[in-house]
Motif scaffolding. Structure first.
Motif, PDB file in Angstrom:
ATOM      1  N   THR A  47       0.845  -1.207   0.000  1.00 34.91           N
ATOM      2  CA  THR A  47       0.000   0.000   0.000  1.00 34.91           C
ATOM      3  C   THR A  47       0.874   1.249   0.000  1.00 34.91           C
ATOM      4  O   THR A  47       2.045   1.218   0.371  1.00 34.91           O
ATOM      5  CB  THR A  47      -0.915   0.078   1.249  1.00 34.91           C
ATOM      6  OG1 THR A  47      -0.090   0.283   2.400  1.00 34.91           O
ATOM      7  CG2 THR A  47      -1.770  -1.160   1.412  1.00 34.91           C
ATOM      8  N   VAL A  48       0.234   2.350  -0.378  1.00 35.45           N
ATOM      9  CA  VAL A  48       0.924   3.640  -0.453  1.00 35.45           C
ATOM     10  C   VAL A  48       1.503   4.011   0.911  1.00 35.45           C
ATOM     11  O   VAL A  48       2.685   4.362   1.031  1.00 35.45           O
ATOM     12  CB  VAL A  48      -0.054   4.724  -0.965  1.00 35.45           C
ATOM     13  CG1 VAL A  48       0.512   6.113  -0.770  1.00 35.45           C
ATOM     14  CG2 VAL A  48      -0.392   4.460  -2.434  1.00 35.45           C
ATOM     15  N   ALA A  49       0.665   3.915   1.963  1.00 36.85           N
ATOM     16  CA  ALA A  49       1.131   4.314   3.304  1.00 36.85           C
ATOM     17  C   ALA A  49       2.316   3.458   3.750  1.00 36.85           C
ATOM     18  O   ALA A  49       3.303   3.966   4.296  1.00 36.85           O
ATOM     19  CB  ALA A  49      -0.005   4.208   4.317  1.00 36.85           C
ATOM     20  N   ALA A  50       2.223   2.146   3.490  1.00 41.34           N
ATOM     21  CA  ALA A  50       3.310   1.251   3.904  1.00 41.34           C
ATOM     22  C   ALA A  50       4.592   1.602   3.163  1.00 41.34           C
ATOM     23  O   ALA A  50       5.687   1.539   3.726  1.00 41.34           O
ATOM     24  CB  ALA A  50       2.923  -0.201   3.647  1.00 41.34           C
ATOM     25  N   VAL A  63       3.759  11.469   9.967  1.00 46.92           N
ATOM     26  CA  VAL A  63       4.798  11.778   8.962  1.00 46.92           C
ATOM     27  C   VAL A  63       4.337  11.323   7.580  1.00 46.92           C
ATOM     28  O   VAL A  63       4.494  12.034   6.579  1.00 46.92           O
ATOM     29  CB  VAL A  63       6.143  11.094   9.340  1.00 46.92           C
ATOM     30  CG1 VAL A  63       7.160  11.242   8.214  1.00 46.92           C
ATOM     31  CG2 VAL A  63       6.695  11.680  10.624  1.00 46.92           C
ATOM     32  N   VAL A  64       3.743  10.120   7.521  1.00 46.62           N
ATOM     33  CA  VAL A  64       3.280   9.593   6.230  1.00 46.62           C
ATOM     34  C   VAL A  64       2.217  10.520   5.641  1.00 46.62           C
ATOM     35  O   VAL A  64       2.259  10.879   4.458  1.00 46.62           O
ATOM     36  CB  VAL A  64       2.734   8.150   6.401  1.00 46.62           C
ATOM     37  CG1 VAL A  64       1.967   7.702   5.168  1.00 46.62           C
ATOM     38  CG2 VAL A  64       3.885   7.187   6.707  1.00 46.62           C
ATOM     39  N   GLN A  65       1.245  10.930   6.470  1.00 49.67           N
ATOM     40  CA  GLN A  65       0.177  11.799   5.960  1.00 49.67           C
ATOM     41  C   GLN A  65       0.736  13.137   5.491  1.00 49.67           C
ATOM     42  O   GLN A  65       0.348  13.652   4.446  1.00 49.67           O
ATOM     43  CB  GLN A  65      -0.899  12.027   7.032  1.00 49.67           C
ATOM     44  CG  GLN A  65      -1.860  10.878   7.188  1.00 49.67           C
ATOM     45  CD  GLN A  65      -2.520  10.434   5.880  1.00 49.67           C
ATOM     46  OE1 GLN A  65      -2.474   9.257   5.516  1.00 49.67           O
ATOM     47  NE2 GLN A  65      -3.100  11.360   5.138  1.00 49.67           N
ATOM     48  N   TYR A  91      -4.649   8.914  -0.892  1.00 53.25           N
ATOM     49  CA  TYR A  91      -4.261   7.640  -1.495  1.00 53.25           C
ATOM     50  C   TYR A  91      -3.605   6.680  -0.505  1.00 53.25           C
ATOM     51  O   TYR A  91      -3.154   5.602  -0.896  1.00 53.25           O
ATOM     52  CB  TYR A  91      -3.289   7.885  -2.657  1.00 53.25           C
ATOM     53  CG  TYR A  91      -3.945   8.402  -3.899  1.00 53.25           C
ATOM     54  CD1 TYR A  91      -4.584   9.643  -3.931  1.00 53.25           C
ATOM     55  CD2 TYR A  91      -3.939   7.660  -5.076  1.00 53.25           C
ATOM     56  CE1 TYR A  91      -5.194  10.118  -5.063  1.00 53.25           C
ATOM     57  CE2 TYR A  91      -4.549   8.130  -6.223  1.00 53.25           C
ATOM     58  CZ  TYR A  91      -5.162   9.355  -6.210  1.00 53.25           C
ATOM     59  OH  TYR A  91      -5.766   9.822  -7.341  1.00 53.25           O
ATOM     60  N   ALA A  92      -3.567   7.042   0.769  1.00 53.11           N
ATOM     61  CA  ALA A  92      -2.768   6.274   1.735  1.00 53.11           C
ATOM     62  C   ALA A  92      -3.062   4.769   1.718  1.00 53.11           C
ATOM     63  O   ALA A  92      -2.145   3.955   1.781  1.00 53.11           O
ATOM     64  CB  ALA A  92      -2.962   6.841   3.146  1.00 53.11           C
ATOM     65  N   GLU A  93      -4.336   4.402   1.637  1.00 54.98           N
ATOM     66  CA  GLU A  93      -4.677   2.973   1.730  1.00 54.98           C
ATOM     67  C   GLU A  93      -4.769   2.286   0.380  1.00 54.98           C
ATOM     68  O   GLU A  93      -5.115   1.106   0.294  1.00 54.98           O
ATOM     69  CB  GLU A  93      -5.991   2.793   2.509  1.00 54.98           C
ATOM     70  CG  GLU A  93      -5.928   3.320   3.950  1.00 54.98           C
ATOM     71  CD  GLU A  93      -4.660   2.880   4.695  1.00 54.98           C
ATOM     72  OE1 GLU A  93      -4.235   1.721   4.526  1.00 54.98           O
ATOM     73  OE2 GLU A  93      -4.071   3.718   5.416  1.00 54.98           O
ATOM     74  N   ARG A  94      -4.477   3.000  -0.689  1.00 56.63           N
ATOM     75  CA  ARG A  94      -4.539   2.388  -2.026  1.00 56.63           C
ATOM     76  C   ARG A  94      -3.426   1.363  -2.229  1.00 56.63           C
ATOM     77  O   ARG A  94      -2.294   1.579  -1.794  1.00 56.63           O
ATOM     78  CB  ARG A  94      -4.330   3.462  -3.106  1.00 56.63           C
ATOM     79  CG  ARG A  94      -5.484   4.387  -3.306  1.00 56.63           C
ATOM     80  CD  ARG A  94      -6.318   3.906  -4.484  1.00 56.63           C
ATOM     81  NE  ARG A  94      -7.247   4.953  -4.827  1.00 56.63           N
ATOM     82  CZ  ARG A  94      -7.193   5.649  -5.954  1.00 56.63           C
ATOM     83  NH1 ARG A  94      -6.248   5.420  -6.850  1.00 56.63           N
ATOM     84  NH2 ARG A  94      -8.079   6.572  -6.195  1.00 56.63           N
ATOM     85  N   PRO A  95      -3.734   0.274  -2.966  1.00 57.18           N
ATOM     86  CA  PRO A  95      -2.636  -0.641  -3.350  1.00 57.18           C
ATOM     87  C   PRO A  95      -1.696   0.087  -4.313  1.00 57.18           C
ATOM     88  O   PRO A  95      -2.165   0.787  -5.223  1.00 57.18           O
ATOM     89  CB  PRO A  95      -3.346  -1.785  -4.075  1.00 57.18           C
ATOM     90  CG  PRO A  95      -4.805  -1.597  -3.814  1.00 57.18           C
ATOM     91  CD  PRO A  95      -5.045  -0.168  -3.446  1.00 57.18           C
TER      92      PRO A  95
END
Ligand SMILES: Nc1ncnc2c1ncn2[C@@H]1O[C@H](COP(=O)(O)OP(=O)(O)OP(=O)(O)O)[C@@H](O)[C@H]1O
Length: 268
Positions: free
Chosen positions: A89-92, A111-113, A124-128
Motif C-alpha cells: 500500500t501507499v502508506a506502507a 509523517v506519512v500523511q 491515497y494512503a490505503e490504495r494498493p
C-alpha cells in the motif's frame, strides 16, 4: 549563495559487466555547484554521465578522484518507480524508510500523511501501489524520500517512463515542494525577527532581523537536483547545469542555458 551540493573535479570510470577489463571514463573532472534551496536541473544527452554524477553525490558510487559535498540528509529517487515503490500500500511504502527510527505508530502515521500531502496524494494512503499510474508511483517515491526530512532531493530522470500528463504532474510536484519549503523558511525568518523585535527594541531588531534573514537564506530549505535529458523541462528550474562528455560544460539560468544551446546550434 551557499551550495547544497558540490562536486569538484570528479573523475570516474565504469566497467560494463559484459566487457570485463575494459573500463570507460564516464566522469571527466566534472565540477558542479547546486545552490541551496533551488530547483536545479542537470541536463545532458543520454550517456553523458549525469546519473553517474548523481550517484557520486549520493555516495552510491565513488569517484576515482575529486571531492564531493552534499548537505545531509539527502534522499534519492530512481528513474523507474517500480524499483523503488515495492510495498503493497501507499502508506506502507512511504513509511518503509522510517522503520530505522523507532517512531511510535502515531508519529509514523503523521509523517506519512504529511509527506503524502506534500505530493498531493493524501487521499491515497490505503490504495494498493499496484493500482497507481507511473506518475503517482513517482510521487509516492518522492513522499518516501520526504518522510525522512531531506535537505537535498537527488532525482534521477523521473519522467522517463511517464506519459505527458504524469510528467507534468511530477515536475509540478517537485516545483511545489521547493517553493513551499522556501515559504516555510521565510515564515520562520519573520517569526524569529518578530521575536527579536519584541525582546530587543525596534532599532536593534531591524539589524537582528536582517542577520536572521541572512542566516535563513543560507539554509534555504529543500534543494532539488533533477537529472534530465529533456530540454523542455527547463521551464520548471531555477538554475541548470549542462553536462557533455562527463564534464559540466555550462551552468546558469534557464534563459542563459537556452542561449548557450542556440549558440551550439540546437533547435531551442
Ligand atoms: N553500471 C554500469 N556499468 C558500466 N557502465 C555503465 C554503468 N552505468 C552506466 N554506464 C556507462 O556510463 C556512461 C554514462 O552513463 P550514465 O547513466 O551516467 O549517463 P546518463 O547521462 O545518465 O545517461 P542516461 O540518460 O542514458 O541514463 C554510459 O556510457 C553508460 O553506458
Amino acid at each position: 549563495m551557499a551550495q547544497a551540493c558540490t562536486a569538484t573535479a570528479a573523475s570516474a570510470q565504469r566497467q560494463p559487466q559484459r566487457r570485463r577489463g575494459i573500463s570507460k571514463k564516464v566522469l571527466d573532472r566534472a565540477s558542479l555547484e547546486v545552490p541551496r534551496g533551488s530547483f536545479h536541473m542537470l541536463l545532458g544527452a543520454n550517456g553523458c554521465g549525469k546519473s553517474t554524477l548523481l550517484r557520486v553525490l549520493a555516495g552510491l558510487f565513488q569517484p576515482d578522484v575529486g571531492q564531493v559535498h552534499v548537505d545531509a540528509p539527502c534522499g534519492f529517487v530512481f528513474q523507474n518507480p517500480d524499483h523503488q515503490v515495492v510495498m503493497p500500500t501507499v502508506a506502507a511504502d512511504v513509511a518503509f524508510g522510517l522503520g530505522r527510527y523507532q517512531l511510535a505508530p502515531a508519529a509514523v502515521h503523521a509523517v506519512v500523511q504529511h509527506s503524502l500531502a506534500q505530493v498531493r496524494l493524501a487521499e491515497y494512503a490505503e490504495r494498493p501501489t499496484s493500482s497507481l499510474s507511473g506518475g503517482q508511483k513517482q510521487r509516492v517515491a518522492i513522499a518516501g524520500a520526504l518522510a525522512e526530512c531531506p535537505q537535498v532531493l537527488l532525482l534521477d530522470e523521473l519522467t522517463t517512463f511517464l506519459d505527458y500528463e504524469d510528467q507534468e504532474n511530477v515536475l509540478q510536484c517537485v516545483r511545489r515542494i521547493v517553493d513551499s519549503s522556501r515559504r516555510q523558511q521565510a515564515q520562520q525568518v519573520q517569526q524569529q525577527a518578530a521575536a527579536g523585535a519584541a525582546g530587543a527594541g525596534a532599532a536593534a531588531a531591524t539589524a537582528g532581523g536582517q542577520q536572521v534573514a541572512h542566516a535563513a537564506a543560507e539554509e534555504a530549505g529543500v534543494t532539488a537536483l533533477w537529472v534530465t535529458h529533456r530540454l523542455e523541462e527547463l521551464e520548471y528550474a531555477d538554475s541548470v547545469s549542462y553536462m557533455d562528455g562527463g564534464r559540466i560544460a555550462f551552468s546558469g539560468s534557464p534563459a542563459e542555458m537556452k542561449a548557450y544551446m542556440r549558440r551550439l546550434g540546437a533547435p531551442v
